[in-house]
Design an enzyme around this catalytic site. Structure first.
Site, PDB file in Angstrom:
ATOM      1  N   CYS A   1      21.908  29.518 -16.913  1.00  0.00           N
ATOM      2  CA  CYS A   1      23.325  29.301 -17.247  1.00  0.00           C
ATOM      3  C   CYS A   1      23.593  27.796 -17.245  1.00  0.00           C
ATOM      4  O   CYS A   1      24.590  27.321 -16.705  1.00  0.00           O
ATOM      5  CB  CYS A   1      24.249  30.045 -16.293  1.00  0.00           C
ATOM      6  SG  CYS A   1      24.009  29.672 -14.551  1.00  0.00           S
TER       7      CYS A   1
ATOM      8  N   ALA B   1      19.111  39.423  -8.110  1.00  0.00           N
ATOM      9  CA  ALA B   1      20.451  39.645  -7.572  1.00  0.00           C
ATOM     10  C   ALA B   1      21.497  38.994  -8.485  1.00  0.00           C
ATOM     11  O   ALA B   1      21.232  37.918  -9.048  1.00  0.00           O
ATOM     12  CB  ALA B   1      20.547  39.077  -6.160  1.00  0.00           C
ATOM     13  N   PRO B   2      22.652  39.653  -8.666  1.00  0.00           N
ATOM     14  CA  PRO B   2      23.088  40.889  -7.997  1.00  0.00           C
ATOM     15  C   PRO B   2      22.654  42.201  -8.655  1.00  0.00           C
ATOM     16  O   PRO B   2      22.972  43.268  -8.157  1.00  0.00           O
ATOM     17  CB  PRO B   2      24.615  40.761  -8.039  1.00  0.00           C
ATOM     18  CG  PRO B   2      24.881  39.988  -9.294  1.00  0.00           C
ATOM     19  CD  PRO B   2      23.750  39.012  -9.432  1.00  0.00           C
TER      20      PRO B   2
ATOM     21  N   CYS C   1      14.243  37.159 -10.512  1.00  0.00           N
ATOM     22  CA  CYS C   1      15.379  36.577  -9.766  1.00  0.00           C
ATOM     23  C   CYS C   1      16.567  37.503  -9.996  1.00  0.00           C
ATOM     24  O   CYS C   1      17.471  37.198 -10.766  1.00  0.00           O
ATOM     25  CB  CYS C   1      15.672  35.160 -10.250  1.00  0.00           C
ATOM     26  SG  CYS C   1      14.221  34.078 -10.334  1.00  0.00           S
TER      27      CYS C   1
ATOM     28  N   ASP D   1       8.920  35.679  -2.242  1.00  0.00           N
ATOM     29  CA  ASP D   1       8.852  34.420  -2.964  1.00  0.00           C
ATOM     30  C   ASP D   1       8.108  34.678  -4.281  1.00  0.00           C
ATOM     31  O   ASP D   1       7.192  35.516  -4.334  1.00  0.00           O
ATOM     32  CB  ASP D   1       8.103  33.387  -2.131  1.00  0.00           C
ATOM     33  CG  ASP D   1       8.124  32.015  -2.788  1.00  0.00           C
ATOM     34  OD1 ASP D   1       9.132  31.312  -2.633  1.00  0.00           O
ATOM     35  OD2 ASP D   1       7.134  31.660  -3.477  1.00  0.00           O
TER      36      ASP D   1
ATOM     37  N   GLY E   1      22.500  42.750 -12.465  1.00  0.00           N
ATOM     38  CA  GLY E   1      22.922  43.018 -13.838  1.00  0.00           C
ATOM     39  C   GLY E   1      21.768  43.228 -14.795  1.00  0.00           C
ATOM     40  O   GLY E   1      21.745  44.185 -15.578  1.00  0.00           O
ATOM     41  N   LYS E   2      20.779  42.345 -14.747  1.00  0.00           N
ATOM     42  CA  LYS E   2      19.670  42.454 -15.695  1.00  0.00           C
ATOM     43  C   LYS E   2      18.760  43.625 -15.332  1.00  0.00           C
ATOM     44  O   LYS E   2      18.175  44.258 -16.219  1.00  0.00           O
ATOM     45  CB  LYS E   2      18.905  41.137 -15.762  1.00  0.00           C
ATOM     46  CG  LYS E   2      19.698  40.045 -16.476  1.00  0.00           C
ATOM     47  CD  LYS E   2      18.906  38.771 -16.640  1.00  0.00           C
ATOM     48  CE  LYS E   2      19.671  37.788 -17.522  1.00  0.00           C
ATOM     49  NZ  LYS E   2      20.937  37.352 -16.934  1.00  0.00           N
TER      50      LYS E   2
END
Length: 455
Positions: free
Chosen positions: A232, A113-114, A111, A162, A116-117
């Protein structure tokens, strides 16, 4: 103040041992905004913004005293750093703890976007790694791709699938990062609008969705591989309960991490399997609300037949690419329509396997259009760490660099000492993009869709 945050959430947090709900509420009432950035280790530049204390759990990461207008900074557009929330940078400590720093692995950011990981994975893992950066929401894939391009590495596949599609690659990945969509309570200080959307019903909905995402994709992780699961959210239904569910259903064991007491990250244990989790509370850490746990796949996972494909003959002559690239012996160049892409040579077969079962938005670095005998260089090539440093280049002042980023006309006199033809433009020694120097004008090739509209 007690009504500032959802009463159901506060009541649940009060039940946690040693939880200081007054400090938690005060932190949210103040609404302080914490800004942190992570430097690109492969693009060294002298930043103009002052760096404050380092983020203790992540290499090359720093807090800022105040949030600048990043749009005005050419080094941001060049990919010299990534603006990332500090708590989520804990992935760096996880990779180091698992012994994966500098390792060559196949990694999936499910998952993404955007971005960072994915960029953090690329900064920590070895250059012999492959990163598949996937985003299911089509409208978010563009910003993911832009951030990957800025980072400058060629070993990334950006996909738009998906999670269920990854079951077609059983036992393929050594590392799987799932920063799951969640109810968002950890973002209340950063995004007060999320408070109105929070409810116990939404927590249940998100928990069900997280289980679906994992159930349909988890077979793609190899035996002995690591799953990094994060949200989060503060809700146990989305955190510790999910760890218990994974262990019960899919044959995983928990992984404990050494966490410095000074970091004030709260370790937790899930109620059924005592799985280790780590909670970040904004009144204790310099970051937003976050939860993460690491599991290791112990169940035997069947994989697929990995047949070596016959190498395809490339229509592109190596001599033509040496003009533009360094390290070409490590690169696999292939054509997609009229565009030339470079990709790690060691993953040439992997690319073919993945293409058969996933929708790939882009593979590696698109270095430009091939016109039969010559290459028209792309913006991605300018930002790539493999671009030839001997190419004609011109250093720009801040003001002229901002003109370039606005895609404005540039003064010919600025380039009087540069040769004619294609020219890299730089600021602080870092590439920003291309111009073409003609006898009477400068053609600005900064991508129209990326230009700065307002300064």
């Amino acid at each position: 103040m007690s009504n500032f945050l959802p009463n159901e959430l506060i009541a649940r947090l009060r039940d946690e041992s040693n939880f200081d709900h007054e400090a938690f509420l005060n932190t949210h009432a103040k609404g302080d905004r914490i800004t942190s950035i992570r430097l690109n280790p492969r693009k060294k530049a002298a930043l103009t913004m002052p760096l404050n204390a380092p983020v203790p759990w992540c290499r090359d990461a720093f807090y800022l005293d105040e949030r600048p207008i990043f749009t005005l900074d050419p080094l941001y557009h060049a990919g010299c750093y990534y603006v990332q929330e500090a708590s989520s940078m804990f992935l760096g400590h996880i990779l180091r703890s698992l012994g994966l720093e500098g390792a060559s692995v196949r990694a999936l950011d499910l998952c993404a976007a955007p971005g960072g990981k994915s960029t953090l994975l690329n900064a920590y893992l070895g250059t012999g790694s492959l990163v598949v950066s996937n985003e299911v929401i089509k409208s978010r894939v563009g910003i993911l791709q832009d951030n990957i391009n800025r980072w400058g590495m060629h070993n990334v596949l950006v996909s738009n699938n998906d999670p269920s599609a990854f079951s077609r690659l059983p036992g393929y990945f050594d590392l799987m990062v799932v920063d799951a969509p969640c109810s968002g309570s950890g973002m209340f200080r950063k995004d007060s609008g999320a408070i109105d959307e929070w409810s116990l019903a939404n927590v249940k909905l998100c928990s069900d969705r997280q289980k679906r995402i994992l159930a349909e994709s988890i077979a793609t992780l190899a035996t002995g591989g690591y799953l990094v699961y994060s949200t989060c959210s503060y809700s146990s239904e989305e955190n510790e309960d999910i760890l218990d569910w994974i262990i019960s259903e899919y044959g995983f064991s928990t992984v404990a991490l050494d966490v410095a007491e000074a970091w004030k990250i709260q370790p937790t244990l899930s109620p059924v399997h005592a799985a280790h989790g780590y909670r970040f509370y904004p009144h204790q850490v310099q970051g937003e609300g976050f939860f993460v746990g690491v599991l290791k796949k112990t169940q035997e996972q069947e994989t697929f037949g990995r047949k070596r494909a016959k190498p395809e003959k490339s229509p592109i002559k190596k001599d033509a690419l040496r003009t533009w690239l360094v390290g070409d012996e490590r690169l696999y160049a292939f054509m997609h329509r009229d565009d030339v892409h470079i990709f790690p040579k060691q993953y040439e077969d992997d690319l073919r396997w993945i293409q058969q079962v996933l929708y790939i938005r882009t593979a590696g670095t698109n270095i430009g259009k091939w016109l039969g005998k010559e290459l028209v260089p792309s913006h991605e090539l300018a930002l790539s760490i493999f671009v030839n440093a001997e190419i004609n280049a011109q250093e720009l002042t801040l003001a002229v660099a901002q003109q370039f980023l606005r895609k404005e006309n540039l003064d010919r006199e600025v380039f009087e000492n540069a040769g004619s033809g294609w020219c890299l433009v730089r600021h602080q020694g870092v590439n920003l993009g291309w111009v073409k120097i003609l006898s009477n004008r400068i053609n600005n090739y900064y991508p129209k869709e990326s230009r700065i509209v307002h300064l």
